[in-house]
Design an enzyme around this catalytic site. Structure first.
Site, mmCIF file in Angstrom:
data_model
loop_
_atom_site.group_PDB
_atom_site.id
_atom_site.type_symbol
_atom_site.label_atom_id
_atom_site.label_comp_id
_atom_site.label_asym_id
_atom_site.label_seq_id
_atom_site.Cartn_x
_atom_site.Cartn_y
_atom_site.Cartn_z
ATOM 1 N N CYS A 193 0.793 -1.231 0.000
ATOM 2 C CA CYS A 193 0.000 0.000 0.000
ATOM 3 C C CYS A 193 0.825 1.281 0.000
ATOM 4 O O CYS A 193 0.311 2.350 -0.324
ATOM 5 C CB CYS A 193 -0.938 -0.022 1.199
ATOM 6 S SG CYS A 193 -1.934 -1.529 1.289
ATOM 7 N N HIS A 235 -3.471 6.831 2.824
ATOM 8 C CA HIS A 235 -3.876 5.523 2.300
ATOM 9 C C HIS A 235 -5.275 5.218 2.806
ATOM 10 O O HIS A 235 -5.581 5.423 3.993
ATOM 11 C CB HIS A 235 -2.883 4.457 2.758
ATOM 12 C CG HIS A 235 -3.367 3.058 2.538
ATOM 13 N ND1 HIS A 235 -3.863 2.629 1.334
ATOM 14 C CD2 HIS A 235 -3.445 1.981 3.384
ATOM 15 C CE1 HIS A 235 -4.217 1.360 1.435
ATOM 16 N NE2 HIS A 235 -3.973 0.944 2.660
ATOM 17 N N ASN A 270 -10.513 -0.047 0.053
ATOM 18 C CA ASN A 270 -9.050 -0.097 0.109
ATOM 19 C C ASN A 270 -8.538 -0.672 -1.207
ATOM 20 O O ASN A 270 -8.664 -1.871 -1.465
ATOM 21 C CB ASN A 270 -8.618 -0.968 1.287
ATOM 22 C CG ASN A 270 -7.112 -1.035 1.474
ATOM 23 O OD1 ASN A 270 -6.360 -0.717 0.567
ATOM 24 N ND2 ASN A 270 -6.675 -1.472 2.639
#
Length: 361
Positions: A120, A269, A299
């Site tokens: 990520c 994020h 996500n």
């Protein structure tokens, strides 16, 4: 603590693509009672996601985004000297997906192309590589392509991850220009926590077999997955994030001689709403400066930071703007970036189905 600094390099244009298929998180899976689903979805704040169909890979999303970017910004393909593809869901084990995209996009054979396999935080990592190579002076323009199809690797029968991950792809055009001021990156890793987020089977340590593909109950809560589907220890990840991320942001700001008030936008994020709200509260951040796509895209792993920029900051990056980026995830790795944006052109998001762009959002 090492900080990477660059000057005279920046992002001049961005575009993104998402799958056409929209998932209503409240209706996603029949494996859990409706009240359990509602409790999880309300807590993480992910109400919709985009799922790629069987014919669509991460490269297709990035290709659609890159085609939109190149066309709308009149970029000559022969001037692209570098293509970096960021993903942990590539088309093949080999060859590198970047090379396939170099050919598919019609870029010259002189174009440097390679993949970055990271989680990520990878968009920040990819930018540092592109910025560093460009600052050497031998590269005119670079494409940083970041795409993930995480929906393909998580079990709908595992409540800890079933409602979190979605798919998306982003293209960023990086160029050298004196108008860009100083960019600062802090990159970090802690492999002692590698098992917090993992797909154990299917690699060369634990090759694919009938056993790695077999679904089984994995805990006392009845969650089900195979060794070739993603696992995440959410509690330990949360504890890691709330300890390391504010600390890294503060250290980077101290190095830069700046405060959080110096930024026009702060992009996190998009792990889940609970984590980001906790960090914002702990650091006393101005929430009006923090764009979010958690609710509609979930996500999207490494693509989440650039996808949020494209989705939420279109029309807001004219003139000179300063952004603070913060990302963390599988590895564990984490990154903080301070980036100047100057008249960055943001395209409308493209929808993709069956591997091809079909319309814009």
């Amino acid at each position: 603590m090492a900080f990477l600094t660059y000057s005279g390099v920046g992002i001049t244009a961005m575009a993104a693509a998402v799958p056409q298929r929209v998932i209503n998180n409240y209706l996603y899976t029949q494996y859990f009672p409706a009240e359990q689903v509602k409790e999880v979805v309300d807590k993480v704040g992910i109400f919709e996601r985009r799922f790629a169909d069987e014919e669509t890979c991460s490269s297709d999303l990035c290709f659609a985004a890159a085609e939109r970017l190149l066309a709308e910004n009149n970029v000559a393909r022969e001037e692209i000297d570098l293509l970096i593809f960021i993903s942990q869901t590539p088309d093949y084990r080999m060859p590198a997906t970047s090379v396939i995209l170099q050919h598919r996009l019609g870029l010259p054979n002189s174009c440097v192309a390679f993949d970055i396999n990271l989680g990520c935080s990878a968009f920040c990592y990819g930018l540092t590589v592109a910025y560093g190579m460009m600052q050497s002076g031998g590269i005119r323009k670079a494409l940083v392509l970041d795409g993930e199809t995480r929906s393909k690797v998580y079990s709908p029968k595992d409540r800890r991850s079933a409602f979190l991950f979605g798919d998306g792809g982003v293209a960023a055009l990086v160029e050298r220009d004196v108008k860009f001021g100083r960019s600062i990156f802090s990159l970090n890793s802690d492999g002692s926590r590698a098992d917090l987020i993992m797909i154990k089977g299917g690699g060369y340590r634990h090759p694919s077999s009938a056993e790695t593909l077999r679904e089984r109950v994995v805990d006392e809560y009845g969650n089900i997955r195979s060794d070739e589907q993603g696992y995440m220890n959410g509690g330990d990840v949360f504890n890691f994030v709330i300890r390391e991320i504010p600390r890294d942001i503060k250290r980077t700001l101290e190095f830069a001689g700046m405060t959080v008030d110096d930024f026009d936008h702060i992009v996190f994020h998009q792990a889940n709403n609970f984590i980001n709200a906790y960090i914002a509260k702990k650091m006393k951040l101005d929430t009006s400066k923090i764009p979010s796509t958690i609710g509609k895209y979930g996500n999207t792993s490494s693509a989440s930071v650039p996808l949020t920029i494209v989705s939420e900051l279109k029309g807001k990056l004219g003139g000179e703007k300063r952004l603070l980026l913060s990302a963390f995830g599988v590895g564990m790795t984490w990154a903080t970036a301070i980036l100047p944006f100057v008249d960055c052109q943001i395209s409308e998001i493209v929808e993709v189905a069956h591997g091809k762009a079909i319309n814009q959002v």
